[in-house]
Design an enzyme around this catalytic site. Structure first.
Site, short mmCIF file in Angstrom:
data_model
loop_
_atom_site.label_atom_id
_atom_site.label_comp_id
_atom_site.label_asym_id
_atom_site.label_seq_id
_atom_site.Cartn_x
_atom_site.Cartn_y
_atom_site.Cartn_z
NE ARG A 123 -35.22 10.24 16.89
CZ ARG A 123 -36.46 10.69 16.77
NH1 ARG A 123 -37.44 10.12 17.46
NH2 ARG A 123 -36.73 11.70 15.98
CG HIS A 177 -32.80 14.00 19.45
ND1 HIS A 177 -33.94 14.18 18.70
CD2 HIS A 177 -31.97 13.24 18.69
CE1 HIS A 177 -33.80 13.56 17.53
NE2 HIS A 177 -32.62 12.98 17.51
N GLY A 228 -26.20 20.63 26.03
CA GLY A 228 -25.63 19.60 26.88
C GLY A 228 -26.70 18.70 27.48
CB SER A 288 -33.14 21.52 27.78
OG SER A 288 -32.23 20.94 26.86
CG ASN A 297 -36.54 16.72 19.91
OD1 ASN A 297 -35.76 15.79 19.68
ND2 ASN A 297 -36.12 17.88 20.38
N PRO A 331 -28.30 16.52 14.64
CG PRO A 331 -26.40 15.19 14.91
CD PRO A 331 -27.51 15.84 15.68
CG HIS A 375 -30.00 4.73 13.36
ND1 HIS A 375 -29.56 5.52 12.31
CD2 HIS A 375 -30.48 5.59 14.29
CE1 HIS A 375 -29.78 6.80 12.59
NE2 HIS A 375 -30.32 6.86 13.80
CG ASP A 393 -30.96 -3.99 11.90
OD1 ASP A 393 -30.96 -4.70 10.89
OD2 ASP A 393 -30.18 -4.16 12.85
#
Length: 329
Positions: free
Chosen positions: A64, A68, A74, A78, A96, A164, A194, A246
Protein backbone atom coordinates in the site's frame (compact mmCIF):
# COMPACT_ATOMS: atom_id res chain seq x y z
CA UNK A 1 24.09 27.10 -48.30
CA UNK A 2 25.19 23.47 -48.64
CA UNK A 3 27.67 23.87 -45.79
CA UNK A 4 24.97 25.35 -43.55
CA UNK A 5 22.63 22.49 -44.38
CA UNK A 6 25.36 19.93 -43.71
CA UNK A 7 26.18 21.59 -40.40
CA UNK A 8 22.49 21.54 -39.46
CA UNK A 9 22.20 17.84 -40.31
CA UNK A 10 25.30 16.99 -38.29
CA UNK A 11 24.03 18.94 -35.29
CA UNK A 12 20.58 17.36 -35.58
CA UNK A 13 22.15 13.90 -35.68
CA UNK A 14 24.27 14.65 -32.60
CA UNK A 15 21.26 15.99 -30.70
CA UNK A 16 19.26 12.93 -31.71
CA UNK A 17 21.99 10.57 -30.52
CA UNK A 18 22.34 12.44 -27.23
CA UNK A 19 18.60 12.31 -26.60
CA UNK A 20 18.62 8.59 -27.44
CA UNK A 21 21.47 8.00 -24.99
CA UNK A 22 19.66 10.09 -22.39
CA UNK A 23 16.43 8.15 -22.77
CA UNK A 24 18.33 4.86 -22.59
CA UNK A 25 20.07 5.94 -19.41
CA UNK A 26 16.78 7.11 -17.98
CA UNK A 27 15.26 3.65 -18.18
CA UNK A 28 15.14 1.38 -15.17
CA UNK A 29 16.86 -1.95 -15.56
CA UNK A 30 17.19 -5.24 -13.77
CA UNK A 31 20.41 -5.48 -11.80
CA UNK A 32 21.05 -1.74 -11.88
CA UNK A 33 23.33 -2.06 -8.84
CA UNK A 34 25.27 -5.09 -10.13
CA UNK A 35 28.51 -3.10 -10.25
CA UNK A 36 27.90 -0.17 -7.90
CA UNK A 37 26.52 -2.26 -5.01
CA UNK A 38 26.46 -5.96 -5.94
CA UNK A 39 24.94 -7.14 -2.64
CA UNK A 40 22.16 -4.53 -2.55
CA UNK A 41 19.19 -6.70 -3.46
CA UNK A 42 20.42 -9.60 -1.31
CA UNK A 43 20.74 -7.29 1.70
CA UNK A 44 17.09 -6.26 1.26
CA UNK A 45 15.90 -9.83 0.74
CA UNK A 46 17.87 -11.22 3.69
CA UNK A 47 16.48 -8.57 6.04
CA UNK A 48 12.94 -9.32 4.85
CA UNK A 49 13.41 -13.06 5.41
CA UNK A 50 14.82 -12.43 8.88
CA UNK A 51 12.07 -10.11 10.09
CA UNK A 52 8.81 -10.22 8.10
CA UNK A 53 7.53 -13.35 9.82
CA UNK A 54 7.54 -11.46 13.11
CA UNK A 55 4.97 -9.08 11.58
CA UNK A 56 3.56 -10.62 8.36
CA UNK A 57 0.81 -7.98 8.20
CA UNK A 58 3.50 -5.49 7.17
CA UNK A 59 3.43 -7.00 3.68
CA UNK A 60 0.03 -5.41 3.06
CA UNK A 61 1.30 -2.13 4.50
CA UNK A 62 4.36 -2.02 2.25
CA UNK A 63 2.47 -2.74 -0.95
CA UNK A 64 0.00 0.00 0.00
CA UNK A 65 2.86 2.36 0.83
CA UNK A 66 4.47 1.63 -2.56
CA UNK A 67 1.12 2.28 -4.28
CA UNK A 68 0.58 5.57 -2.44
CA UNK A 69 4.14 6.65 -3.18
CA UNK A 70 3.89 6.02 -6.91
CA UNK A 71 0.60 7.92 -7.24
CA UNK A 72 2.18 11.15 -5.95
CA UNK A 73 5.07 12.53 -8.03
CA UNK A 74 5.89 9.02 -9.24
CA UNK A 75 7.78 6.25 -7.45
CA UNK A 76 10.31 8.49 -5.71
CA UNK A 77 9.97 7.64 -2.00
CA UNK A 78 8.42 11.04 -1.27
CA UNK A 79 5.95 9.23 1.01
CA UNK A 80 8.85 8.48 3.38
CA UNK A 81 9.85 12.12 3.97
CA UNK A 82 9.05 13.65 7.36
CA UNK A 83 7.07 16.85 7.74
CA UNK A 84 8.95 19.97 8.81
CA UNK A 85 7.96 23.14 10.63
CA UNK A 86 7.05 24.78 7.32
CA UNK A 87 5.79 21.82 5.30
CA UNK A 88 3.30 19.03 5.94
CA UNK A 89 4.54 16.02 3.98
CA UNK A 90 2.64 13.18 2.28
CA UNK A 91 3.30 10.92 5.25
CA UNK A 92 0.96 13.06 7.39
CA UNK A 93 -1.77 13.43 4.78
CA UNK A 94 -5.08 11.77 5.65
CA UNK A 95 -4.69 8.85 3.17
CA UNK A 96 -1.32 7.93 4.71
CA UNK A 97 -1.99 8.31 8.41
CA UNK A 98 -2.43 4.57 8.94
CA UNK A 99 0.78 3.64 7.14
CA UNK A 100 3.44 2.02 9.32
CA UNK A 101 6.69 0.12 9.01
CA UNK A 102 8.86 3.17 8.36
CA UNK A 103 11.43 1.90 10.86
CA UNK A 104 11.68 -1.35 8.89
CA UNK A 105 12.62 0.64 5.78
CA UNK A 106 15.07 2.79 7.74
CA UNK A 107 16.86 -0.29 9.05
CA UNK A 108 17.26 -1.72 5.54
CA UNK A 109 18.49 1.62 4.25
CA UNK A 110 21.03 1.81 7.10
CA UNK A 111 22.46 -1.58 6.11
CA UNK A 112 22.74 -0.45 2.50
CA UNK A 113 24.46 2.78 3.52
CA UNK A 114 27.00 0.74 5.51
CA UNK A 115 27.65 -1.42 2.45
CA UNK A 116 27.54 1.22 -0.29
CA UNK A 117 27.16 4.82 0.96
CA UNK A 118 25.00 7.06 -1.21
CA UNK A 119 24.31 4.46 -3.88
CA UNK A 120 20.93 2.76 -3.37
CA UNK A 121 17.86 5.00 -3.43
CA UNK A 122 15.04 4.88 -0.92
CA UNK A 123 12.65 4.58 -3.88
CA UNK A 124 14.30 1.32 -4.90
CA UNK A 125 14.40 0.13 -1.29
CA UNK A 126 10.63 0.63 -0.98
CA UNK A 127 9.97 -1.05 -4.34
CA UNK A 128 12.08 -4.08 -3.40
CA UNK A 129 10.66 -4.39 0.11
CA UNK A 130 7.10 -4.27 -1.24
CA UNK A 131 7.84 -7.14 -3.62
CA UNK A 132 9.98 -9.22 -1.26
CA UNK A 133 7.54 -9.06 1.67
CA UNK A 134 4.62 -10.09 -0.54
CA UNK A 135 6.58 -13.06 -1.90
CA UNK A 136 7.83 -14.01 1.57
CA UNK A 137 4.24 -14.23 2.82
CA UNK A 138 3.04 -16.39 -0.07
CA UNK A 139 2.07 -13.80 -2.67
CA UNK A 140 3.07 -13.36 -6.32
CA UNK A 141 6.56 -12.47 -7.55
CA UNK A 142 7.19 -9.62 -9.96
CA UNK A 143 10.34 -8.18 -11.48
CA UNK A 144 11.65 -4.97 -9.93
CA UNK A 145 13.98 -3.14 -12.31
CA UNK A 146 15.98 -0.58 -10.35
CA UNK A 147 17.66 2.77 -10.90
CA UNK A 148 15.02 5.07 -9.38
CA UNK A 149 16.23 8.23 -7.69
CA UNK A 150 14.62 9.91 -4.72
CA UNK A 151 12.41 12.97 -4.82
CA UNK A 152 13.03 16.03 -2.66
CA UNK A 153 9.46 17.36 -2.55
CA UNK A 154 6.65 15.90 -0.44
CA UNK A 155 3.33 17.70 0.02
CA UNK A 156 0.34 16.53 2.00
CA UNK A 157 -2.10 18.28 -0.35
CA UNK A 158 -0.84 16.30 -3.36
CA UNK A 159 -1.39 13.00 -1.57
CA UNK A 160 -4.94 14.05 -0.77
CA UNK A 161 -5.59 14.96 -4.42
CA UNK A 162 -3.82 12.10 -6.20
CA UNK A 163 -4.34 8.96 -4.13
CA UNK A 164 -7.56 7.09 -5.00
CA UNK A 165 -9.94 7.44 -2.02
CA UNK A 166 -11.86 4.53 -0.44
CA UNK A 167 -15.11 6.37 -1.20
CA UNK A 168 -14.29 6.89 -4.89
CA UNK A 169 -16.75 5.83 -7.58
CA UNK A 170 -15.60 4.20 -10.80
CA UNK A 171 -15.37 7.50 -12.67
CA UNK A 172 -13.07 8.97 -10.00
CA UNK A 173 -10.94 5.84 -9.83
CA UNK A 174 -10.61 5.63 -13.60
CA UNK A 175 -9.50 9.27 -13.79
CA UNK A 176 -6.91 8.97 -11.02
CA UNK A 177 -5.48 5.78 -12.49
CA UNK A 178 -5.42 7.26 -16.00
CA UNK A 179 -3.43 10.21 -14.61
CA UNK A 180 -0.70 7.68 -13.84
CA UNK A 181 -0.90 5.84 -17.15
CA UNK A 182 -2.90 2.95 -15.69
CA UNK A 183 -6.12 1.53 -17.13
CA UNK A 184 -9.23 -0.25 -15.84
CA UNK A 185 -7.51 -3.63 -15.94
CA UNK A 186 -4.74 -2.27 -13.72
CA UNK A 187 -7.41 -0.87 -11.39
CA UNK A 188 -9.02 -4.28 -10.98
CA UNK A 189 -5.74 -6.13 -10.57
CA UNK A 190 -4.08 -3.71 -8.17
CA UNK A 191 -7.23 -3.64 -6.05
CA UNK A 192 -6.58 -7.35 -5.59
CA UNK A 193 -3.92 -6.43 -3.02
CA UNK A 194 -6.88 -5.90 -0.66
CA UNK A 195 -6.92 -9.67 -0.31
CA UNK A 196 -4.37 -9.29 2.50
CA UNK A 197 -5.26 -5.85 3.79
CA UNK A 198 -7.13 -4.41 6.73
CA UNK A 199 -9.32 -1.34 6.91
CA UNK A 200 -10.51 0.93 9.70
CA UNK A 201 -14.22 1.42 10.34
CA UNK A 202 -13.95 5.15 9.73
CA UNK A 203 -12.99 4.57 6.10
CA UNK A 204 -16.35 2.98 5.31
CA UNK A 205 -18.67 3.74 8.28
CA UNK A 206 -20.81 6.03 6.12
CA UNK A 207 -21.88 2.93 4.19
CA UNK A 208 -23.24 1.50 7.44
CA UNK A 209 -24.74 4.54 9.14
CA UNK A 210 -25.14 7.58 6.89
CA UNK A 211 -24.72 6.80 3.23
CA UNK A 212 -26.73 9.66 1.74
CA UNK A 213 -26.78 11.92 4.80
CA UNK A 214 -30.10 10.75 6.24
CA UNK A 215 -28.90 7.94 8.51
CA UNK A 216 -29.28 5.25 5.86
CA UNK A 217 -27.21 2.25 4.81
CA UNK A 218 -25.57 1.72 1.40
CA UNK A 219 -28.02 -0.52 -0.52
CA UNK A 220 -25.15 -1.93 -2.57
CA UNK A 221 -23.61 -3.52 0.57
CA UNK A 222 -24.87 -7.00 1.45
CA UNK A 223 -27.34 -6.44 4.35
CA UNK A 224 -26.19 -9.47 6.35
CA UNK A 225 -22.56 -8.44 6.04
CA UNK A 226 -23.45 -4.89 7.10
CA UNK A 227 -25.37 -6.22 10.11
CA UNK A 228 -22.38 -8.32 11.13
CA UNK A 229 -20.06 -5.33 10.93
CA UNK A 230 -22.44 -3.24 13.03
CA UNK A 231 -22.76 -5.97 15.63
CA UNK A 232 -19.03 -6.53 16.00
CA UNK A 233 -16.18 -4.29 14.82
CA UNK A 234 -18.07 -1.12 13.87
CA UNK A 235 -20.73 -0.83 16.55
CA UNK A 236 -21.07 2.95 16.33
CA UNK A 237 -20.55 5.55 13.58
CA UNK A 238 -17.39 6.73 15.35
CA UNK A 239 -15.81 3.32 16.02
CA UNK A 240 -12.47 2.89 14.31
CA UNK A 241 -11.47 -0.72 14.84
CA UNK A 242 -9.53 -2.73 12.29
CA UNK A 243 -11.54 -4.90 9.91
CA UNK A 244 -10.23 -7.56 7.55
CA UNK A 245 -10.71 -6.64 3.90
CA UNK A 246 -10.90 -10.35 3.07
CA UNK A 247 -12.50 -12.03 6.13
CA UNK A 248 -11.15 -15.50 6.87
CA UNK A 249 -8.41 -15.21 4.29
CA UNK A 250 -6.54 -12.01 5.14
CA UNK A 251 -3.15 -13.73 5.40
CA UNK A 252 -3.44 -15.50 2.06
CA UNK A 253 -2.90 -13.79 -1.29
CA UNK A 254 -5.76 -15.41 -3.19
CA UNK A 255 -8.89 -14.76 -5.23
CA UNK A 256 -11.39 -14.58 -2.37
CA UNK A 257 -11.37 -10.76 -2.42
CA UNK A 258 -12.91 -10.89 -5.90
CA UNK A 259 -15.41 -13.56 -4.85
CA UNK A 260 -16.54 -11.28 -2.02
CA UNK A 261 -17.04 -8.40 -4.48
CA UNK A 262 -19.52 -10.55 -6.41
CA UNK A 263 -21.35 -11.17 -3.11
CA UNK A 264 -21.54 -7.40 -2.48
CA UNK A 265 -19.10 -7.68 0.41
CA UNK A 266 -16.34 -5.30 -0.63
CA UNK A 267 -15.66 -2.97 2.32
CA UNK A 268 -14.89 0.26 0.47
CA UNK A 269 -17.10 2.04 -2.01
CA UNK A 270 -14.04 1.85 -4.29
CA UNK A 271 -14.19 -1.96 -4.00
CA UNK A 272 -17.90 -2.08 -4.75
CA UNK A 273 -17.32 0.28 -7.68
CA UNK A 274 -15.52 -2.51 -9.55
CA UNK A 275 -18.87 -4.26 -10.02
CA UNK A 276 -20.72 -1.19 -11.36
CA UNK A 277 -19.17 -1.24 -14.83
CA UNK A 278 -19.42 -3.96 -17.45
CA UNK A 279 -15.68 -3.90 -18.21
CA UNK A 280 -14.45 -4.09 -14.62
CA UNK A 281 -17.17 -6.56 -13.61
CA UNK A 282 -16.16 -8.80 -16.52
CA UNK A 283 -12.54 -8.69 -15.39
CA UNK A 284 -13.53 -9.58 -11.81
CA UNK A 285 -15.63 -12.52 -13.02
CA UNK A 286 -12.83 -13.75 -15.26
CA UNK A 287 -10.37 -13.69 -12.37
CA UNK A 288 -12.74 -15.59 -10.08
CA UNK A 289 -13.28 -18.27 -12.71
CA UNK A 290 -9.62 -18.58 -13.69
CA UNK A 291 -6.65 -20.27 -12.03
CA UNK A 292 -4.74 -18.46 -9.29
CA UNK A 293 -1.62 -18.59 -11.47
CA UNK A 294 -3.31 -16.35 -14.04
CA UNK A 295 -4.14 -13.77 -11.37
CA UNK A 296 -0.57 -13.86 -10.06
CA UNK A 297 0.85 -13.29 -13.55
CA UNK A 298 -1.57 -10.46 -14.35
CA UNK A 299 -1.05 -8.84 -10.94
CA UNK A 300 2.72 -9.00 -11.45
CA UNK A 301 2.41 -7.23 -14.81
CA UNK A 302 0.39 -4.39 -13.27
CA UNK A 303 2.83 -4.05 -10.36
CA UNK A 304 5.76 -3.77 -12.77
CA UNK A 305 3.83 -1.14 -14.73
CA UNK A 306 2.99 0.80 -11.56
CA UNK A 307 6.62 0.68 -10.41
CA UNK A 308 7.66 2.69 -13.47
CA UNK A 309 5.28 5.63 -12.90
CA UNK A 310 7.13 8.93 -13.45
CA UNK A 311 10.37 7.56 -12.03
CA UNK A 312 13.30 9.89 -11.54
CA UNK A 313 16.52 8.62 -13.10
CA UNK A 314 19.85 9.90 -14.30
CA UNK A 315 20.55 13.20 -12.55
CA UNK A 316 16.99 13.89 -11.38
CA UNK A 317 16.35 14.04 -7.65
CA UNK A 318 19.01 12.59 -5.36
CA UNK A 319 19.99 9.46 -3.45
CA UNK A 320 18.81 10.27 0.06
CA UNK A 321 21.18 9.18 2.81
CA UNK A 322 18.24 8.83 5.19
CA UNK A 323 14.83 8.06 3.80
CA UNK A 324 12.94 10.38 6.15
CA UNK A 325 14.86 13.56 5.24
CA UNK A 326 16.26 15.10 2.10
CA UNK A 327 20.02 15.58 1.95
CA UNK A 328 21.44 18.82 3.31
CA UNK A 329 18.30 19.53 5.27
Amino acid sequence: MRMERLTFLVLATIVGLLSLIGSTQAQLKLGFYAKSCPKAEKIVLDFVHQHIHNAPSLAATFIRMHFHDCFVRGCDASVLINSTSNNQAEKDSQPNQTLRGFDFIDRVKSLLEDECPGVVSCADVLSLIARDTIVATGGPYWEVPTGRRDGVISRSSEALNDIPPPFGNLSTLQRLFANQGLDLKDLVLLSGAHTIGIAHCQSFSNRLYNFTGVGDQDPSLDPRYAANLKANKCRTPTANNKVEMDPGSRNTFDLSYYSLLLKRRGLFESDAALTTDATTLGLVQKLVEGPIEEFFAEFAASMEKMGRIKVKTGTEGEIRRKCAVVNNS
